[in-house]
Scaffold this motif. Structure first.
Motif, PDB file in Angstrom:
ATOM      1  N   LEU A  77       6.055  10.487   5.531  1.00 24.31           N
ATOM      2  CA  LEU A  77       5.986  12.379   6.185  1.00 24.31           C
ATOM      3  C   LEU A  77       6.484  12.181   7.761  1.00 24.31           C
ATOM      4  N   ASP A  78       6.569  10.629   8.560  1.00 20.52           N
ATOM      5  CA  ASP A  78       7.265  10.562   9.769  1.00 20.52           C
ATOM      6  C   ASP A  78       8.630  10.430  10.152  1.00 20.52           C
ATOM      7  N   GLY A  79       9.306  10.936   9.026  1.00 23.05           N
ATOM      8  CA  GLY A  79      10.812  10.488   8.779  1.00 23.05           C
ATOM      9  C   GLY A  79      11.139   9.725   8.576  1.00 23.05           C
ATOM     10  N   ALA A  80      10.711   8.660   8.229  1.00 22.33           N
ATOM     11  CA  ALA A  80      11.786   7.111   8.750  1.00 22.33           C
ATOM     12  C   ALA A  80      12.240   7.573   6.895  1.00 22.33           C
ATOM     13  N   GLY A  81      13.831   6.842   7.092  1.00 27.55           N
ATOM     14  CA  GLY A  81      14.270   7.061   5.590  1.00 27.55           C
ATOM     15  C   GLY A  81      13.776   5.657   5.168  1.00 27.55           C
TER      16      GLY A  81
ATOM     17  N   PRO B 225       1.014  -1.375   0.262  1.00 25.61           N
ATOM     18  CA  PRO B 225      -0.116   0.033   0.621  1.00 25.61           C
ATOM     19  C   PRO B 225       0.827   1.070  -0.402  1.00 25.61           C
ATOM     20  N   ASN B 226       0.186   2.853  -0.789  1.00 23.31           N
ATOM     21  CA  ASN B 226       0.843   4.070  -1.132  1.00 23.31           C
ATOM     22  C   ASN B 226       1.239   4.592   0.170  1.00 23.31           C
ATOM     23  N   ASP B 227      -0.487   4.745   1.240  1.00 29.51           N
ATOM     24  CA  ASP B 227      -0.270   4.735   2.045  1.00 29.51           C
ATOM     25  C   ASP B 227       0.341   5.047   2.706  1.00 29.51           C
ATOM     26  N   VAL B 228       0.386   3.810   3.177  1.00 23.10           N
ATOM     27  CA  VAL B 228       1.498   3.710   4.605  1.00 23.10           C
ATOM     28  C   VAL B 228       2.611   4.086   4.325  1.00 23.10           C
ATOM     29  N   MET B 229       3.012   4.100   2.418  1.00 18.92           N
ATOM     30  CA  MET B 229       4.744   3.772   2.708  1.00 18.92           C
ATOM     31  C   MET B 229       4.774   6.004   2.900  1.00 18.92           C
ATOM     32  N   GLU B 230       3.298   6.654   2.279  1.00 18.02           N
ATOM     33  CA  GLU B 230       4.041   7.674   2.620  1.00 18.02           C
ATOM     34  C   GLU B 230       3.344   8.536   3.996  1.00 18.02           C
ATOM     35  N   ALA B 231       2.754   7.910   4.704  1.00 16.97           N
ATOM     36  CA  ALA B 231       2.530   7.856   5.730  1.00 16.97           C
ATOM     37  C   ALA B 231       4.041   7.598   6.717  1.00 16.97           C
ATOM     38  N   ALA B 232       4.658   6.740   6.669  1.00 16.91           N
ATOM     39  CA  ALA B 232       5.936   6.885   7.387  1.00 16.91           C
ATOM     40  C   ALA B 232       6.991   7.643   6.917  1.00 16.91           C
TER      41      ALA B 232
END
Length: 317
Positions: free
Chosen positions: A218-222, A209-216
């Motif tokens: 935005l939270d600063g996960a590299g 899911p792209n939304d999970v990757m985008e949320a991570a």
């Protein structure tokens, strides 16, 4: 009087629940669906029974015989073939070679496969050609691949020896040294099957899911953190599927070993040892059948353990 009338009306036959009308078990559409299912499934079941289960039970029967291939007579010896195998000096060597070959080929194929899949998942030009090039060796004939790589590893006139001589080094004796022969076969097997793991992992990566990757993100996960904490756990069904299929495939690897090391010099896995005992200089068909049964039991145990215990760590949602 009104209460008496109400009580009688509540007990009238019209107010009682009607018995449910049960549909006959094989009536109408149900019967037709059953015959359609049988028409489609029966040919496959017959083929599976004739070409899978019948040879399996026949091989089990042969494993209890003292039978030389081509002989018209055989003698029932019970479990002597199994006792002979497990008490011989060849058993630790064959089982050790099989385990080492399986662990290295499965581990390297899956680790390199997911790394290649990450590279192929990048949105850059030429990825379509790269995906085809990576997957191409998997669909090639194992005999053809083995012959080509024999030329590459040949210490006299091979391509690898020419490269090493250009740097002033001498090519190792890949075919005469048992350890180098096993290393050579492992390298070729991983190269051939790497594309399969890469393509399966690529399909898994593209379904995340792209939304999970985008949320991570935005939270600063590299990228590394997203891969280890999100992508890898979500890919656990893909990893579980590849683990089962690659282990079964590695334990049954035959063509590359037969072409590159015909005498099994350090590369005698269980399946190749069974071949050598039956069709080599020994012609011990019964003893070969017992080795095949040992391989079948190992495959069965590994598959049951994976489904029973490993699958619990798989995240399907």
């Amino acid at each position: 009087m009104s209460d008496l009338t109400l009580e009688r009306s509540s007990q009238s036959p019209s107010a009682q629940p009607k018995p449910e009308h049960r549909r006959p078990r094989f009536a109408g559409r149900t019967r037709r669906d059953f015959w359609v299912f049988l028409a489609f499934a029966l040919p496959n079941l017959v083929l599976i029974g004739v070409f899978t289960y019948r040879p399996l039970f026949t091989n089990l029967q042969y494993s209890f015989l003292d039978w030389t291939l081509g002989s018209k007579t055989a003698r029932n010896i019970g479990l002597d073939n199994y006792v002979t195998f497990f008490t011989s000096d060849d058993a630790p060597r064959v089982l050790g070679t099989t385990g080492l070959f399986t662990v290295l080929t499965v581990g390297l194929s899956m680790v390199l496969g997911i790394l290649v899949a990450l590279a192929l998942n990048a949105k850059v030009r030429g990825t379509t050609f790269a995906r085809s090039a990576v997957f191409a060796p998997y669909v090639l004939s194992g005999v053809g691949v083995g012959l080509v790589w024999m030329f590459i590893f040949d210490p006299g006139y091979g391509a690898l020896s020419w490269v090493l001589r250009s740097f002033g080094a001498k090519s190792p004796e890949w075919f005469n040294n048992p350890q180098l022969a096993l290393t050579m076969v492992i390298v070729v097997y991983v190269w051939k099957n790497l594309g399969y793991c890469a393509v399966v992992y690529l399909a898994g990566l593209q379904s995340l899911p792209n939304d999970v990757m985008e949320a991570a993100s935005l939270d600063g996960a590299g990228p590394v953190r997203r891969f280890l904490s999100i992508s890898l756990p979500l890919l656990s069904p893909t990893t579980f599927f590849l683990l089962i299929t690659t282990i079964i495939s590695s334990l049954q690897a035959f063509d590359l070993i037969r072409i590159m090391t015909p005498l099994g010099n350090g590369t005698s896995t269980l399946i190749y040892e069974a071949y050598l005992q039956a069709f080599g200089a020994y012609n011990r068909a019964g003893y070969s059948a017992s080795i095949s049964v040992v391989l079948f039991v190992i495959l069965l145990v590994i598959t049951v353990v994976q489904i029973r215990f490993v699958e619990k760590k798989v995240h399907y949602a």
